[in-house]
Design a protein around this motif. Structure first.
Motif, mmCIF file in Angstrom:
data_model
loop_
_atom_site.group_PDB
_atom_site.id
_atom_site.type_symbol
_atom_site.label_atom_id
_atom_site.label_comp_id
_atom_site.label_asym_id
_atom_site.label_seq_id
_atom_site.Cartn_x
_atom_site.Cartn_y
_atom_site.Cartn_z
ATOM 1 N N ILE A 252 0.824 -1.205 0.000
ATOM 2 C CA ILE A 252 0.000 0.000 0.000
ATOM 3 C C ILE A 252 0.863 1.262 0.000
ATOM 4 N N LYS A 253 1.645 1.466 1.051
ATOM 5 C CA LYS A 253 2.369 2.735 1.191
ATOM 6 C C LYS A 253 3.446 2.917 0.127
ATOM 7 N N ALA A 254 4.263 1.883 -0.094
ATOM 8 C CA ALA A 254 5.337 2.017 -1.085
ATOM 9 C C ALA A 254 4.770 2.120 -2.498
ATOM 10 N N SER A 255 3.736 1.326 -2.787
ATOM 11 C CA SER A 255 3.124 1.403 -4.114
ATOM 12 C C SER A 255 2.586 2.795 -4.380
ATOM 13 N N GLU A 256 1.982 3.393 -3.362
ATOM 14 C CA GLU A 256 1.458 4.746 -3.537
ATOM 15 C C GLU A 256 2.567 5.726 -3.883
ATOM 16 N N ARG A 257 3.699 5.627 -3.180
ATOM 17 C CA ARG A 257 4.818 6.531 -3.467
ATOM 18 C C ARG A 257 5.366 6.292 -4.870
ATOM 19 N N PHE A 258 5.538 5.029 -5.246
ATOM 20 C CA PHE A 258 6.067 4.718 -6.576
ATOM 21 C C PHE A 258 5.128 5.194 -7.686
ATOM 22 N N SER A 259 3.834 5.160 -7.413
ATOM 23 C CA SER A 259 2.860 5.406 -8.472
ATOM 24 C C SER A 259 2.837 6.849 -8.969
ATOM 25 N N PHE A 260 3.469 7.764 -8.256
ATOM 26 C CA PHE A 260 3.514 9.149 -8.702
ATOM 27 C C PHE A 260 4.544 9.384 -9.810
ATOM 28 N N PHE A 261 5.388 8.385 -10.074
ATOM 29 C CA PHE A 261 6.517 8.604 -10.975
ATOM 30 C C PHE A 261 6.574 7.528 -12.062
ATOM 31 N N ASP A 262 6.959 7.931 -13.257
ATOM 32 C CA ASP A 262 7.124 6.970 -14.345
ATOM 33 C C ASP A 262 8.109 5.874 -13.965
ATOM 34 N N GLU A 263 9.178 6.279 -13.277
ATOM 35 C CA GLU A 263 10.226 5.323 -12.909
ATOM 36 C C GLU A 263 9.745 4.300 -11.879
ATOM 37 N N GLY A 264 8.627 4.583 -11.217
ATOM 38 C CA GLY A 264 8.150 3.683 -10.171
ATOM 39 C C GLY A 264 7.261 2.565 -10.659
ATOM 40 N N LYS A 265 6.847 2.632 -11.922
ATOM 41 C CA LYS A 265 5.895 1.641 -12.438
ATOM 42 C C LYS A 265 6.434 0.220 -12.318
ATOM 43 N N MET A 266 7.713 0.034 -12.645
ATOM 44 C CA MET A 266 8.316 -1.292 -12.580
ATOM 45 C C MET A 266 8.342 -1.821 -11.136
ATOM 46 N N ASN A 267 8.545 -0.921 -10.170
ATOM 47 C CA ASN A 267 8.597 -1.348 -8.774
ATOM 48 C C ASN A 267 7.229 -1.762 -8.247
ATOM 49 N N ILE A 268 6.174 -1.157 -8.759
ATOM 50 C CA ILE A 268 4.826 -1.576 -8.362
ATOM 51 C C ILE A 268 4.573 -3.003 -8.828
ATOM 52 N N ALA A 269 4.994 -3.317 -10.051
ATOM 53 C CA ALA A 269 4.871 -4.689 -10.551
ATOM 54 C C ALA A 269 5.707 -5.649 -9.716
#
Length: 325
Positions: A252-269
């Motif tokens: 929840i928390k980390a995904s939310e932070r990653f989701s604001f950035f293009d670079e975070g998309k891979m980390n959500i997966a």
């Protein structure tokens, strides 16, 4: 008895005087304040020197090269001379009665750890933050509680005898460390008062408007915690708790932070793959099932349809950045 308060300082001149004022005016008299200047390049040292000159019997200070907050805290634990230790960040402040109330509670109940509530200040907005999720505190409830160290006091020997240190050279060092401390507490108690004021800076690592790779330290921190639980032979005993930490802090928390950035998309997966491979039955977690519907909806959205969440976050990113500014 009494308390050693450890205060890491790095370029905090804007906030430091208010922090130190709240410490030197504590109603608990048997107190020592250990200030570690972690390589500040601003006027922080002058503020520390002025405070130490006025309170020479209360303040201990040391200046080190910049090694990070975790290293400063570890050094402070070594320097401490009191039975209990507490931590205060240099941009925060505390109620004048905080350490007396916490210490009195520890003595009354023969506690090894005492937890209190907090206020979070972000911009001009105050938010009440509970120190634990449930009013009944025990080792397992403590483990899943917010992992920050600053709304707690601890018997110093727990860190020393069990070789617990803050994880250095990473952010999320609290999450990697603080849950372990509760494993060795014979008694934990809770003060249901907001005695700590946590100031969340708009330019902190967690609130950057540009992607910061340090956010990826969340993977290392949780992995470190899992490995420590295994090494100490209690991973299975605390499986529900570490599973909930992965739900709450990673999915929840980390995904939310990653989701604001293009670079975070891979980390959500990557997070979704971790949950599938390591915690496939997370929806049956005993802590998760007692959470409110809104919480469960958020968790399921991140897990089930990351594409929708990602697009929504990208659309709201401009509003988020505008709010930060």
């Amino acid at each position: 008895m009494s308390v050693s308060v450890i205060v890491p300082v790095f370029n905090s001149e804007k906030y430091l005087s208010k922090c130190l004022d709240s410490l030197v005016n504590q109603t608990l008299k048997d107190l020592e304040v250990i200030i570690i200047n972690d390589g500040s390049t601003d006027n922080s040292q002058s503020i520390i020197d002025h405070c130490k000159k006025k309170h020479p019997n209360l303040i201990k200070s040391i200046k080190t090269q910049n090694r990070g907050q975790a290293a400063a805290r570890n050094l402070g634990i070594e320097m401490a001379t009191k039975e209990f230790i507490g931590f205060v960040d240099s941009d925060d402040w505390i109620d004048y009665n905080m350490f007396k109330e916490m210490h009195d509670n520890a003595i009354k109940h023969d506690s090894d750890i005492v937890v209190c509530d907090m206020f979070k200040l972000f911009g001009n907005r105050y938010t009440y933050m509970k120190g634990i999720f449930n009013s009944e505190i025990n080792k397992k409830e403590y483990m899943i509680a917010p992992a920050g160290p600053c709304n707690k006091i601890y018997k110093r020997d727990i860190f020393l005898k069990n070789k617990i240190k803050f994880l250095e050279n990473r952010i999320y060092e609290d999450l990697a460390t603080i849950p372990l401390v509760g494993l060795y507490a014979k008694q934990l108690t809770y003060v249901n008062k907001p005695l700590y004021m946590y100031v969340q800076r708009k330019n902190s690592t967690m609130n950057q408007t540009k992607y910061n790779k340090k956010l990826e330290d969340i993977f290392y921190a949780i992995e470190h915690l899992e490995e420590e639980l295994k090494r100490r032979g209690v991973y299975n005993k605390y499986f529900q708790e570490i599973e909930f930490i992965n739900i709450n802090d990673l999915m929840i928390k980390a995904s939310e932070r990653f989701s604001f950035f293009d670079e975070g998309k891979m980390n959500i997966a990557k997070i979704k793959n971790i949950m599938i491979s390591k915690y496939p039955n997370w929806k049956k977690n005993k802590y998760y099932v007692r959470m409110p519907v809104k919480y469960k909806l958020e968790a399921n959205l991140y897990f089930s349809d990351l594409t929708i969440i990602y697009k929504v976050m990208q659309k709201t990113k401009g509003l988020y950045i505008k709010f930060l500014k």
